[in-house]
Design a protein around this motif. Structure first.
Motif, mmCIF file in Angstrom:
data_model
loop_
_atom_site.group_PDB
_atom_site.id
_atom_site.type_symbol
_atom_site.label_atom_id
_atom_site.label_comp_id
_atom_site.label_asym_id
_atom_site.label_seq_id
_atom_site.Cartn_x
_atom_site.Cartn_y
_atom_site.Cartn_z
ATOM 1 N N ALA A 89 1.328 -1.206 0.044
ATOM 2 C CA ALA A 89 -0.162 -0.146 -0.322
ATOM 3 C C ALA A 89 1.126 1.028 -0.349
ATOM 4 C CB ALA A 89 -1.084 0.179 1.474
ATOM 5 N N ALA A 90 2.306 1.350 1.243
ATOM 6 C CA ALA A 90 3.260 2.379 0.736
ATOM 7 C C ALA A 90 3.532 2.631 -0.600
ATOM 8 C CB ALA A 90 3.976 2.552 2.131
ATOM 9 N N LYS A 95 4.413 5.582 -5.713
ATOM 10 C CA LYS A 95 3.763 5.494 -7.187
ATOM 11 C C LYS A 95 2.821 6.401 -7.588
ATOM 12 C CE LYS A 95 5.757 0.966 -7.077
ATOM 13 N NZ LYS A 95 7.473 1.079 -8.460
ATOM 14 N N ILE A 96 1.594 6.472 -7.225
ATOM 15 C CA ILE A 96 0.722 7.647 -7.246
ATOM 16 C C ILE A 96 1.309 9.001 -7.354
ATOM 17 C CG2 ILE A 96 -1.254 8.243 -6.898
ATOM 18 C CD1 ILE A 96 -2.399 5.637 -5.894
ATOM 19 N N GLY A 97 2.039 9.413 -6.235
ATOM 20 C CA GLY A 97 2.863 10.415 -6.523
ATOM 21 C C GLY A 97 2.073 11.660 -5.618
ATOM 22 N N PRO A 98 2.080 13.016 -6.276
ATOM 23 C CA PRO A 98 1.622 13.960 -5.420
ATOM 24 C C PRO A 98 0.019 14.016 -5.724
ATOM 25 C CG PRO A 98 3.066 15.155 -6.956
ATOM 26 C CD PRO A 98 2.488 13.253 -7.510
ATOM 27 N N GLU A 99 -0.539 13.159 -6.598
ATOM 28 C CA GLU A 99 -1.901 13.198 -6.152
ATOM 29 C C GLU A 99 -2.133 11.724 -4.854
ATOM 30 O OE1 GLU A 99 -4.550 12.724 -10.247
ATOM 31 O OE2 GLU A 99 -2.742 11.913 -10.166
ATOM 32 N N ALA A 100 -1.910 11.410 -4.408
ATOM 33 C CA ALA A 100 -1.813 10.723 -2.880
ATOM 34 C C ALA A 100 -1.473 11.599 -1.459
ATOM 35 C CB ALA A 100 -0.874 9.183 -3.205
ATOM 36 N N ASN A 101 -1.328 12.656 -1.626
ATOM 37 C CA ASN A 101 -1.083 13.760 -1.109
ATOM 38 C C ASN A 101 -2.097 13.452 0.229
ATOM 39 O OD1 ASN A 101 0.123 16.198 -0.278
ATOM 40 N ND2 ASN A 101 -1.497 16.549 0.389
ATOM 41 N N ALA A 102 -3.110 12.825 0.082
ATOM 42 C CA ALA A 102 -3.406 12.017 1.476
ATOM 43 C C ALA A 102 -3.755 11.584 2.442
ATOM 44 C CB ALA A 102 -5.222 12.002 1.473
ATOM 45 N N LEU A 107 1.611 8.010 6.246
ATOM 46 C CA LEU A 107 3.105 7.639 6.304
ATOM 47 C C LEU A 107 4.198 7.800 7.295
ATOM 48 C CD1 LEU A 107 2.426 8.260 1.979
ATOM 49 C CD2 LEU A 107 3.280 5.618 3.684
ATOM 50 N N SER A 108 3.614 9.440 7.810
ATOM 51 C CA SER A 108 4.682 9.786 7.728
ATOM 52 C C SER A 108 4.753 9.134 9.463
ATOM 53 C CB SER A 108 4.110 11.647 9.093
ATOM 54 O OG SER A 108 3.853 12.500 7.425
ATOM 55 N N ALA A 123 8.847 6.309 4.098
ATOM 56 C CA ALA A 123 9.619 7.333 3.855
ATOM 57 C C ALA A 123 10.129 7.173 2.391
ATOM 58 C CB ALA A 123 11.393 7.141 4.383
ATOM 59 N N ALA A 124 10.113 6.042 1.299
ATOM 60 C CA ALA A 124 10.182 6.213 -0.059
ATOM 61 C C ALA A 124 9.281 6.528 -0.702
ATOM 62 C CB ALA A 124 10.840 4.446 -0.086
ATOM 63 N N ALA A 125 7.748 5.794 -0.369
ATOM 64 C CA ALA A 125 6.750 6.795 -0.566
ATOM 65 C C ALA A 125 6.499 8.508 -0.110
ATOM 66 C CB ALA A 125 5.684 6.107 -0.194
#
Length: 340
Positions: A89-90, A95-102, A107-108, A123-125
């Protein structure tokens, strides 16, 4: 068929329950190619994933191909108690990138997990989504895990640092330290990361020069030579690759050295005499050698006589690469030979 196959999604979701080897992989691939209309499959894909290492998460690409509509379900997947779904999932969110900002807040929090692999994949995500340089300490702390049981986490962290590239300058001292600790087998990936960081890894030149000159591992020597060139943009890496060209004729690394030199373009000009010598002693390298000379262009003019000699050889079946090299080096000479 891609998106036009969207009516097959319900059947594909049911097919995900098939345990026959290869079937789930094929189904996930199909769902990813269908794209956004496969969003209903995301929870099932995560539930069925068998990923066991943070370096190998093949279904993440297909999940990302479903697009931003998958983000809510992927965020939920970050809370899965099993490693595989959580890491997949992470990775997909990254890989989806900025559109996964939510997903950034969740992730933090994942970067503070007690589990190293969680921290690394999160961290990579985060880097991919938000270009957050705050993930660097997480990744740097993970590259020192050289025990066999930690190797997956270490490699995943190195992969992430390599992707970050020049922005990962902060990691250079730790990477250099790793070169002094790990075996040659495990140094290869560290060297590749230093190459991807580029000129800002200048403090790594000395250990890389030692590796390129003295390593018993030919692949590692080639990687060090390429890293030296990418860091210094000078002749150090070219000189190291020239030595590889002059090595054992039975060694396939000569072909790899030529492929590496072809990336350097005109900056590989100091290698031209060695390439000419190689062509005369081993004509089987003609295709790869001509490709390098073509990329070098006019500075490879001293190679023209041997290239023309090969071009005029009636026994040479495929002259395309040789013709392209002659044309790139000297267009006028090419026209004189009837090369268009």
């Amino acid at each position: 068929m891609g998106p036009p196959a969207k009516s097959a999604v319900p059947d594909l979701i049911r097919a995900l329950e098939d345990d026959e080897p290869g079937v789930p992989d094929s189904v996930v691939n199909a769902l990813g190619r269908i794209g956004p209309d496969s969003v209903a499959a995301v929870p099932t894909i995560l539930r069925r994933t068998t990923a066991s290492r943070p370096t190998t998460l093949p279904w993440a690409d297909s999940l990302a191909a479903i697009g931003p509509g998958a983000v809510p379900a992927l965020i939920e997947g970050l809370d899965d108690p099993r490693d595989g779904p959580r890491w997949t999932a992470a990775a997909a969110l990254g890989k989806i990138g900025p559109e996964a900002n939510a997903a950034v807040p969740r992730l933090s929090r994942m970067t503070t997990s007690a589990q190293t692999a969680d921290r690394v994949v999160a961290a990579a995500a985060l880097w991919r989504i938000a270009r957050d340089r705050g993930v660097l300490p997480v990744l740097i702390s993970s590259i020192g895990r050289a025990e066999a049981r930690d190797r997956g986490e270490r490699y995943a962290a190195l992969d992430a640092l390599g992707e970050i590239g020049p922005a990962a300058t902060e990691a250079v001292p730790a990477l250099i330290h790793q070169l002094s600790l790990v075996s040659e087998t495990h140094a290869y990936q560290v060297v590749r990361v230093l190459a991807q960081i580029g000129p800002d890894a200048a403090t790594a030149v000395e250990p890389l020069e030692r590796i390129s000159a003295h390593s018993s591992d030919g692949s590692l020597r080639l990687a060090a030579a390429e890293a030296l060139w990418r860091i210094t943009r000078g002749e150090e890496g070219v000189d190291a690759l020239i030595k590889e060209l002059q090595g054992d004729p039975r060694d396939t690394r000569r072909t790899t050295a030529l492929a590496t030199l072809s990336q350097f373009g005109p900056e590989a000009a100091p290698a031209v005499p060695a390439i000419v010598e190689l062509l005369r002693s081993d004509p089987s390298t003609l295709g790869a050698s001509a490709a390098v000379l073509r990329r070098i262009g006019p500075p490879a003019d001293s190679a023209l006589p041997v290239l023309i000699e090969f071009f005029k050889d009636d026994d040479l079946i495929n002259k395309d690469e040789v013709a392209a090299a002659i044309r790139a080096i000297d267009p006028e000479a090419a026209r004189g030979l009837g090369i268009r």
